[in-house]
Write a protein that holds these residues in place. Structure first.
Motif, PDB file in Angstrom:
ATOM      1  N   ASN A   1      -8.597  -3.075   0.211  1.00  0.00           N
ATOM      2  CA  ASN A   1      -7.284  -3.691   0.319  1.00  0.00           C
ATOM      3  C   ASN A   1      -6.597  -3.718  -1.044  1.00  0.00           C
ATOM      4  O   ASN A   1      -7.248  -3.583  -2.088  1.00  0.00           O
ATOM      5  N   GLU A   2      -5.284  -3.925  -1.035  1.00  0.00           N
ATOM      6  CA  GLU A   2      -4.552  -3.997  -2.298  1.00  0.00           C
ATOM      7  C   GLU A   2      -5.117  -5.114  -3.176  1.00  0.00           C
ATOM      8  O   GLU A   2      -5.590  -6.128  -2.679  1.00  0.00           O
ATOM      9  N   VAL A   3      -5.026  -4.900  -4.476  1.00  0.00           N
ATOM     10  CA  VAL A   3      -5.720  -5.770  -5.419  1.00  0.00           C
ATOM     11  C   VAL A   3      -5.040  -7.126  -5.602  1.00  0.00           C
ATOM     12  O   VAL A   3      -5.632  -8.052  -6.154  1.00  0.00           O
ATOM     13  N   TYR A   4      -3.803  -7.280  -5.123  1.00  0.00           N
ATOM     14  CA  TYR A   4      -3.057  -8.510  -5.389  1.00  0.00           C
ATOM     15  C   TYR A   4      -3.351  -9.592  -4.359  1.00  0.00           C
ATOM     16  O   TYR A   4      -3.709  -9.313  -3.213  1.00  0.00           O
ATOM     17  N   VAL A   5      -3.174 -10.840  -4.788  1.00  0.00           N
ATOM     18  CA  VAL A   5      -3.383 -11.988  -3.900  1.00  0.00           C
ATOM     19  C   VAL A   5      -2.278 -11.986  -2.844  1.00  0.00           C
ATOM     20  O   VAL A   5      -1.093 -12.096  -3.189  1.00  0.00           O
ATOM     21  N   PRO A   6      -2.617 -11.873  -1.568  1.00  0.00           N
ATOM     22  CA  PRO A   6      -1.568 -11.861  -0.537  1.00  0.00           C
ATOM     23  C   PRO A   6      -0.757 -13.154  -0.545  1.00  0.00           C
ATOM     24  O   PRO A   6      -1.305 -14.252  -0.658  1.00  0.00           O
ATOM     25  N   GLY A   7       0.547 -12.995  -0.476  1.00  0.00           N
ATOM     26  CA  GLY A   7       1.417 -14.160  -0.396  1.00  0.00           C
ATOM     27  C   GLY A   7       1.674 -14.886  -1.697  1.00  0.00           C
ATOM     28  O   GLY A   7       2.411 -15.881  -1.715  1.00  0.00           O
ATOM     29  N   ALA A   8       1.102 -14.395  -2.800  1.00  0.00           N
ATOM     30  CA  ALA A   8       1.230 -15.114  -4.069  1.00  0.00           C
ATOM     31  C   ALA A   8       2.446 -14.689  -4.877  1.00  0.00           C
ATOM     32  O   ALA A   8       2.725 -15.285  -5.923  1.00  0.00           O
ATOM     33  N   LEU A   9       3.187 -13.685  -4.415  1.00  0.00           N
ATOM     34  CA  LEU A   9       4.328 -13.202  -5.183  1.00  0.00           C
ATOM     35  C   LEU A   9       5.593 -14.008  -4.901  1.00  0.00           C
ATOM     36  O   LEU A   9       6.319 -14.398  -5.825  1.00  0.00           O
ATOM     37  N   LEU A  10       5.871 -14.265  -3.642  1.00  0.00           N
ATOM     38  CA  LEU A  10       7.127 -14.935  -3.293  1.00  0.00           C
ATOM     39  C   LEU A  10       7.301 -16.305  -3.953  1.00  0.00           C
ATOM     40  O   LEU A  10       8.416 -16.650  -4.361  1.00  0.00           O
ATOM     41  N   PRO A  11       6.249 -17.119  -4.081  1.00  0.00           N
ATOM     42  CA  PRO A  11       6.466 -18.426  -4.711  1.00  0.00           C
ATOM     43  C   PRO A  11       6.917 -18.368  -6.172  1.00  0.00           C
ATOM     44  O   PRO A  11       7.466 -19.343  -6.680  1.00  0.00           O
ATOM     45  N   ILE A  12       6.670 -17.259  -6.856  1.00  0.00           N
ATOM     46  CA  ILE A  12       7.001 -17.193  -8.287  1.00  0.00           C
ATOM     47  C   ILE A  12       8.169 -16.265  -8.588  1.00  0.00           C
ATOM     48  O   ILE A  12       8.729 -16.314  -9.684  1.00  0.00           O
ATOM     49  N   VAL A  13       8.567 -15.430  -7.617  1.00  0.00           N
ATOM     50  CA  VAL A  13       9.462 -14.330  -7.951  1.00  0.00           C
ATOM     51  C   VAL A  13      10.888 -14.796  -8.230  1.00  0.00           C
ATOM     52  O   VAL A  13      11.590 -14.215  -9.067  1.00  0.00           O
ATOM     53  N   SER A  14      11.361 -15.855  -7.582  1.00  0.00           N
ATOM     54  CA  SER A  14      12.739 -16.315  -7.820  1.00  0.00           C
ATOM     55  C   SER A  14      12.913 -16.793  -9.252  1.00  0.00           C
ATOM     56  O   SER A  14      13.910 -16.479  -9.917  1.00  0.00           O
TER      57      SER A  14
END
Length: 495
Positions: free
Chosen positions: A28-41
């Motif tokens: 699977n992709e190496v990134y934590v699923p769902g962890a991008l949206l909380p910080i991206v804004s």
């Protein structure tokens, strides 16, 4: 500009990766699923909306980065998706695979960590699919003109989508059994899961693009016959002629090209094979070549369960900061970067003899040695100086049961007969010659992507696809409204 002080108050924060011990046990992709949206804004808030955004020039697509950063900071995802897709057909690909020259050109990067442009792009693309902001866009009417695209990598797919949306009937010919080119069988799933590719292909089919797999143009169908069948042909076969390593022992069993090894691993992930016949499991692996393809081999070998993995790079280990004299901002600098695969190799200590993570720098291969059965067992190397001259008393021997050559590509493969049958003119370096309008010496035949430009980045490949589509549309109709972000002669910013 949502927060005029965001770049001063908010530190750079990237999409976190899963723990090494966890992610090397799957594909699977190496990134934590769902962890991008909380910080991206908040990360988008760091964009300065500078008067002259050099990120535009650093990106060959001309992505409207400050605009969609501002929209993401305001959480207007639909508008952000519209601005992103206005210049990029496949942002979910570039958001995962592009090395982000736009971040090197970010004005903030002059004296601070750059805006996480790549992460913001990926977040917009993924949100667009989740919210239904990327529906099929079939043309209102058909032009009656037909186009054949040879090759289904990012260049071929971008050209096909643009021309289909312009109303032309487009068929994409692919020699493999699945569409996607190197994105399908060359890029490991831990960098980009194939569901992203399948989703975009479904969109293209709904728009009207036709796909012909397992068809080698020049062998399964004659190149001249194909040219006669269509109003225009685009050659986007990529640069698949791999470079060799002519040293003693190259003929030994167990020495393979990277693009012999990686596709088999991808086929295991696709369910075609129970296990790869070139699996690195339990083997001492040496990868010759310090680029991204070598890193892909590294991450794959780690997941295979190799006994050890070492990557050889003939260049010196770069520094942590850009050299302002030789690589000033906003050029893309050669600095020490820790990819996910190198992080894994470092933490798992796959290469005890390496200088850093799994890499041995300034290392040049002298010869291979094998056993009585003709199988490779060791690699002999020497340390070299900046001019690649061997340094005295620097010889070293590494155990090697599997050697992978990741030395790049020299141009398009000619074995299928396509180039010779069409009698395409070539540049001295082996790439397909073309004029300022992407046209070859054969009327109605155009060339784009790595087959003509030479080995490059995915963002340049997509830009080439969009630009050649505009050229073909103009050839077929006399004018075009399609975007042409680059010319065949444009190159990355350099000193």
């Amino acid at each position: 500009m949502a927060d005029p002080k965001g770049f001063m108050t908010t530190p750079r924060e990237e999409w976190p990766r899963r723990p090494v011990e966890e992610r090397v046990r799957d594909w699977n992709e190496v990134y934590v699923p769902g962890a991008l949206l909380p910080i991206v804004s908040e990360q988008a808030d760091r964009c300065m909306d500078c008067g002259i955004p050099f990120c535009h020039d650093a990106c060959p697509l001309g992505n409207l980065i400050p605009e969609w950063n501002d929209l993401v900071s305001r959480e207007d995802w639909r508008a952000a998706s519209d601005r992103l897709h206005a210049t990029n057909n496949f942002p979910e690909f570039t958001g995962r695979l592009c090395p982000a020259p736009c971040e090197a050109g970010c004005v903030l990067a002059i004296n601070q960590p750059a805006v996480t442009i790549k992460n913001v792009e990926c977040a917009i693309a993924d949100r667009a699919w989740t919210e239904g902001f990327a529906p099929p866009r079939p043309p209102d009417r058909l032009s009656g003109r037909t186009v054949a695209v040879i090759g289904s990598g990012p260049t071929g797919l971008a050209a096909a989508q643009q021309l289909t949306r312009a109303g032309h009937t487009v068929a994409v010919y692919e020699r493999d059994d699945r569409i996607g080119g190197l994105m399908r069988y060359g890029i490991p799933a831990f960098k980009m899961e194939k569901r992203h590719l399948e989703r975009r292909l479904a969109q293209m089919r709904a728009e009207g693009t036709r796909f012909r797999t397992s068809t080698v143009v020049g062998r399964d169908i004659g190149a001249a016959e194909l040219r006669a069948r269509y109003d225009a042909v685009i050659v986007a076969t990529g640069a698949t002629a791999w470079r060799e390593l002519p040293v003693p022992g190259r003929e030994l069993v167990g020495i393979h090209q990277a693009m012999e090894y990686l596709p088999l691993a991808n086929r295991v992930c696709e369910g075609d094979l129970a296990a790869s016949p070139l699996s690195a499991a339990g083997k001492h692996v040496v990868i010759v070549g310090g680029g991204d393809t070598g890193a892909d081999c590294l991450g794959t070998a780690v997941r295979d369960g190799a006994a050890s993995v070492t990557q050889l790079d003939i260049y010196a280990q770069p520094g942590a900061e850009r050299d302002e004299e030789t690589e000033p901002w906003p050029t893309y600098p050669k600095v020490y970067r820790l990819s996910a695969a190198h992080e894994e190799a470092r933490d798992l200590e796959t290469a005890p003899a390496a200088d850093a993570d799994a890499r041995l720098f300034t290392a040049s291969t002298l010869r291979f040695a094998g056993d009585a059965s003709g199988h490779v067992r060791s690699l002999h190397l020497v340390e070299v100086d900046a001019k690649r001259r061997p340094l005295p008393d620097s010889g070293q021997e590494l155990p090697a049961d599997l050697v992978l050559l990741a030395l790049g590509f020299s141009g398009p493969d000619r074995e299928d007969g396509l180039i010779d049958q069409l009698e395409l003119a070539l540049e001295p370096r082996g790439t397909i010659a073309r004029d300022a309008g992407f046209a070859t010496n054969v009327p109605g035949v155009f060339a784009a992507g790595d087959a003509a430009r030479g080995q490059s980045l995915i963002v340049w490949a997509i830009a080439e696809g969009r630009a050649v589509a505009a050229a073909v549309d103009r050839y077929l109709t006399g004018s075009t409204r399609l975007a042409a972000p680059i010319s065949p002669y444009d190159r990355p910013m350099a000193v």
